[in-house]
Scaffold this motif. Structure first.
Motif, PDB file in Angstrom:
ATOM      1  N   UNK A  63      36.584  40.093  -0.948  1.00 61.37           N
ATOM      2  CA  UNK A  63      37.036  38.708  -1.098  1.00 61.37           C
ATOM      3  C   UNK A  63      38.187  38.338  -0.177  1.00 61.37           C
ATOM      4  N   UNK A  64      39.159  39.264   0.004  1.00 60.67           N
ATOM      5  CA  UNK A  64      40.271  39.018   0.926  1.00 60.67           C
ATOM      6  C   UNK A  64      40.091  39.909   2.151  1.00 60.67           C
ATOM      7  N   UNK A  78      24.319  34.064   2.073  1.00 56.77           N
ATOM      8  CA  UNK A  78      24.488  32.700   2.534  1.00 56.77           C
ATOM      9  C   UNK A  78      24.588  32.723   4.059  1.00 56.77           C
ATOM     10  N   UNK A  79      24.762  31.556   4.663  1.00 54.09           N
ATOM     11  CA  UNK A  79      24.896  31.513   6.120  1.00 54.09           C
ATOM     12  C   UNK A  79      26.159  32.228   6.582  1.00 54.09           C
ATOM     13  N   UNK A  80      27.156  32.379   5.684  1.00 50.74           N
ATOM     14  CA  UNK A  80      28.396  33.084   6.000  1.00 50.74           C
ATOM     15  C   UNK A  80      28.337  34.565   5.632  1.00 50.74           C
ATOM     16  N   UNK A  81      27.176  35.068   5.237  1.00 49.04           N
ATOM     17  CA  UNK A  81      27.065  36.457   4.815  1.00 49.04           C
ATOM     18  C   UNK A  81      26.958  36.557   3.314  1.00 49.04           C
ATOM     19  N   UNK A  86      35.076  37.764   2.331  1.00 52.96           N
ATOM     20  CA  UNK A  86      36.111  37.357   3.272  1.00 52.96           C
ATOM     21  C   UNK A  86      36.295  35.838   3.323  1.00 52.96           C
ATOM     22  N   UNK A  87      36.341  35.242   2.146  1.00 53.68           N
ATOM     23  CA  UNK A  87      36.624  33.806   2.071  1.00 53.68           C
ATOM     24  C   UNK A  87      38.128  33.553   1.921  1.00 53.68           C
ATOM     25  N   UNK A 199      32.687  33.363   7.915  1.00 52.34           N
ATOM     26  CA  UNK A 199      33.946  32.930   7.313  1.00 52.34           C
ATOM     27  C   UNK A 199      35.091  33.635   8.036  1.00 52.34           C
ATOM     28  N   UNK A 200      35.844  34.515   7.330  1.00 50.52           N
ATOM     29  CA  UNK A 200      36.989  35.170   7.948  1.00 50.52           C
ATOM     30  C   UNK A 200      36.684  36.601   8.407  1.00 50.52           C
TER      31      UNK A 200
END
Length: 351
Positions: A63-64, A78-81, A86-87, A199-200
């Motif tokens: 998550x981090x 999702x499209x972000x993995x 890593x949001x 995302x990140x």
């Protein structure tokens, strides 16, 4: 004899153990079992056996960015993995991301999975020195701030002063902030490797590794006097089994119902695999053994000599001293809402 001749190369190629191919073939005529063993050995040596599918052994979400993750029995792509991967990210006073490279103790921060209530941060009691868990209320709206991930500036929402103090105190670094990626964010992956978003993460939505590869690295590190390296040091999202060591290097894509995962770029590794995820420390003896092993067996210079699919990539002079483990993947979904995958699922391999 006819069966063996179908598989044998035309030349008398030497194989591990100082036995030539012709000698191996002769040994194989002793018995049917021995012949089967010869074929199995040959297929491993010459990599003739390329599996048509692999099995998802485990799934991981962080998550981090840079903190401890979760192994999940199933997850939505999702499209972000993987969903919730890593949001969140920790940034410094310059609004630039920080990682275990600068702050190894980030490995000890174990956030719960995000919920509608927010994100709870924890540190294991044996290493947390009495640090109390902290619930960070979810903030999806508010002033957007641009934060930096490598060369990208991404809109994000600051999660407040209380978590800032918690992070700065535990990590002993002033000015740290926790941010969550904004709903408006559209972070495009490097177009040289196809079209995607993330995302990140460092650069791509999914990182794929294999069990055979981590087993091979573990054996080599142990021979160097290093630790029993686990997959947690390499922080993948999708970890597969059913292929040979480093065969993922040559896979073009993985396919599951409703999703395509093109494996587009080898993953270069920094010093993070040398950090002990249980103590948040990097020592010369153990961390050095991991880095040394990767450099001796997985450097760009060496990969340029053996790679087929990514040979041009590894041949670039700037990659000679980098080390590689795992493959970065894009996500192509049949449905915009995403697709659920689970441990045990079979993924078809395109070579």
């Amino acid at each position: 004899m006819a069966l063996l001749s179908r598989f044998a190369p035309s030349s008398d190629v030497a194989v591990p153990g100082q036995l030539s191919l012709s000698k191996l073939l002769l040994l194989g005529f002793g018995s049917l079992a021995a012949g089967g063993a010869v074929l199995w050995s040959l297929s491993r040596c010459f990599r003739w056996s390329r599996p048509r599918q692999v099995r998802i052994a485990s799934l991981y979400v962080y998550p981090i960015k840079g903190c401890k993750g979760h192994r999940l029995p199933k997850a939505r792509l999702t499209k972000w993995g993987l969903e919730d991967d890593r949001v969140y990210m920790i940034v410094n006073e310059k609004m630039e991301f920080v990682s275990q490279r600068e702050l190894p103790k980030m490995a000890l921060i174990h956030p719960d999975l995000p919920t509608a209530s927010g994100l709870k941060l924890r540190v294991a009691p044996e290493v947390g020195q009495g640090v109390e868990p902290l619930l960070v209320p979810l903030k999806l709206d508010g002033p957007e701030k641009k934060v930096r991930v490598w060369e990208d500036w991404v809109p994000a929402i600051d999660q407040g002063d209380e978590v800032s103090k918690w992070l700065s105190s535990f990590l002993r670094t002033d000015g740290l902030r926790l941010v969550r990626i904004a709903k408006t964010a559209q972070r495009i992956t490097d177009p040289k490797y196809g079209t995607g978003e993330t995302a990140f993460s460092d650069g791509f939505p999914v990182l794929v590794t294999s069990q055979a590869s981590i087993d091979a690295i573990r054996r080599k590190v142990l021979r160097e006097g290093g630790p029993a390296v686990g997959i947690e040091r390499f922080r993948p999202n999708i970890h597969v089994e059913g292929c040979g060591a480093f065969q993922e290097d040559e896979m073009r894509s993985l396919s599951l119902p409703g999703v395509q995962l093109p494996l587009v770029k080898p993953c270069s590794r920094c010093t993070v695999p040398g950090i002990d995820p249980q103590t948040g420390t990097r020592t010369k003896q153990t961390g050095g053994a991991v880095t040394k092993t990767l450099r001796e067996h997985r450097s760009g210079q060496l990969m340029a000599k053996s790679a087929a699919l990514h040979q041009a990539f590894f041949s670039e002079s700037k990659r000679a001293d980098d080390v590689y483990f795992g493959q970065n993947a894009l996500v192509f979904l049949d449905k915009a809402v995403g697709t659920e995958i689970a441990e045990g699922d079979l993924a078809a391999v395109t070579w």
